[in-house]
Motif scaffolding. Structure first.
Motif, PDB file in Angstrom:
ATOM      1  N   VAL A  16      49.318 -81.039  13.811  1.00 41.91           N
ATOM      2  CA  VAL A  16      48.329 -80.999  14.894  1.00 41.91           C
ATOM      3  C   VAL A  16      48.617 -82.098  15.912  1.00 41.91           C
ATOM      4  CG1 VAL A  16      45.873 -81.172  15.442  1.00 41.91           C
ATOM      5  CG2 VAL A  16      46.601 -80.021  13.349  1.00 41.91           C
ATOM      6  N   GLU A  44      39.817 -77.067  17.259  1.00 39.99           N
ATOM      7  CA  GLU A  44      40.996 -77.638  16.612  1.00 39.99           C
ATOM      8  C   GLU A  44      40.614 -78.746  15.632  1.00 39.99           C
ATOM      9  OE1 GLU A  44      44.016 -78.936  19.262  1.00 39.99           O
ATOM     10  OE2 GLU A  44      44.723 -76.914  19.682  1.00 39.99           O
ATOM     11  N   ILE A  52      41.460 -78.605  11.501  1.00 37.99           N
ATOM     12  CA  ILE A  52      42.221 -79.578  10.698  1.00 37.99           C
ATOM     13  C   ILE A  52      41.360 -80.200   9.606  1.00 37.99           C
ATOM     14  CG2 ILE A  52      41.842 -81.511  12.299  1.00 37.99           C
ATOM     15  CD1 ILE A  52      44.982 -80.901  10.180  1.00 37.99           C
ATOM     16  N   SER A 101      44.089 -87.139  14.222  1.00 36.94           N
ATOM     17  CA  SER A 101      45.022 -86.185  14.829  1.00 36.94           C
ATOM     18  C   SER A 101      44.837 -86.107  16.343  1.00 36.94           C
ATOM     19  CB  SER A 101      44.823 -84.789  14.217  1.00 36.94           C
ATOM     20  OG  SER A 101      43.591 -84.216  14.632  1.00 36.94           O
TER      21      SER A 101
END
Length: 262
Positions: free
Chosen positions: A120, A164, A168, A189
């Motif tokens: 990521v 996103e 993750i 990330s």
């Protein structure tokens, strides 16, 4: 203006962090269909941002400078440089994509969770660069990038960073990490984005003469991520049309943001 730029640079990071915080409130992990939908949405935003916020401004700047029929050339060169840059990182940095059993990049003994975070992080680098470059153009004030255009890109990336962050942190928790550790990795990330953006912003005076190249460089890097990672993930398994529909939705949301705020 500088304070406004600093604020804008951190908006995408806030989006990632808020998304990652979903692991604290959701009992069950994200289903495959939801993950495909969120990935498709992120891909649509990134493609639209690459076109409207990066490639088109790069070409327009060259047209205004009197480059004529060769106005496309810096965008062409920069796009390829960005693509090759991400291709290089893809081969150097060990990382593990979602649902993949085999890691990519150099052989490493890193933990599976670490390599998932690195995957990521890899595609957050060009996003951070894109935001930093656009805000550098805004601060320069002579190359046609308005505060609204810079904010549109920052908001668009923040919107797609929200899912996103969840994508993750939730799988990390499902793989056995505690909720707080999964949250930490999700936030981590996204931390590369403001760092990359600040580097671009700090060197803005150096970059201004080659701004069209840099804008398209960020676009090429982002498009590499979309085609190499996001599209395969959103198309995996049954009902891949969910990802396609959300791709179209993400694309139109980012397009509308850019036009409305520019």
């Amino acid at each position: 203006m500088l304070y406004e730029a600093i604020q804008g640079i951190f908006i995408p990071f806030v989006g990632t962090s808020l998304g990652a915080a979903g692991v604290l409130f959701m009992k069950n992990g994200l289903g495959r269909s939801i993950q495909r939908a969120l990935t498709g949405f992120a891909a649509g935003v990134m493609v639209a941002a690459s076109v409207w916020s990066l490639i088109i401004p790069a070409i327009e700047q060259m047209e205004e400078s009197g480059a004529g029929r060769l106005s496309f050339l810096p965008a062409f060169i920069g796009f390829w440089l960005g693509t090759l840059f991400l291709l290089s990182l893809d081969h150097i940095i060990p990382h593990l994509h979602m649902y993949a059993d085999k890691a990519e990049g150099r052989k490493s003994k890193l933990a599976r969770t670490t390599m998932m975070v690195l995957a990521v992080t890899l595609h957050n680098i060009p996003e951070g660069m894109a935001v930093g470059i656009v805000y550098a153009g805004f601060l320069n004030g002579t190359i046609g990038i308005s505060a609204g255009a810079a904010l549109a890109l920052s908001l668009g990336i923040a919107i797609q960073n929200f899912p996103e962050g969840a994508i993750i942190s939730m799988p990390l928790h499902a793989e056995g990490q505690s909720k707080m550790k999964a949250l930490f990795y999700g936030i981590l990330s996204g931390a590369v984005e403001p760092v990359a953006a600040l580097i671009m912003l700090g060197a803005s005076k150096i970059f201004i003469p080659v701004m069209p190249y840099l804008l398209s460089f960020a676009a090429g890097a982002m498009m590499y991520v979309v085609v190499e990672e996001l599209i395969p993930e959103m198309s995996e398994g049954e009902h891949s049309n969910i990802g396609v529909i959300l791709f179209a939705f993400g694309f139109t949301v980012m397009m509308a943001l850019d036009v409305a705020l520019s």
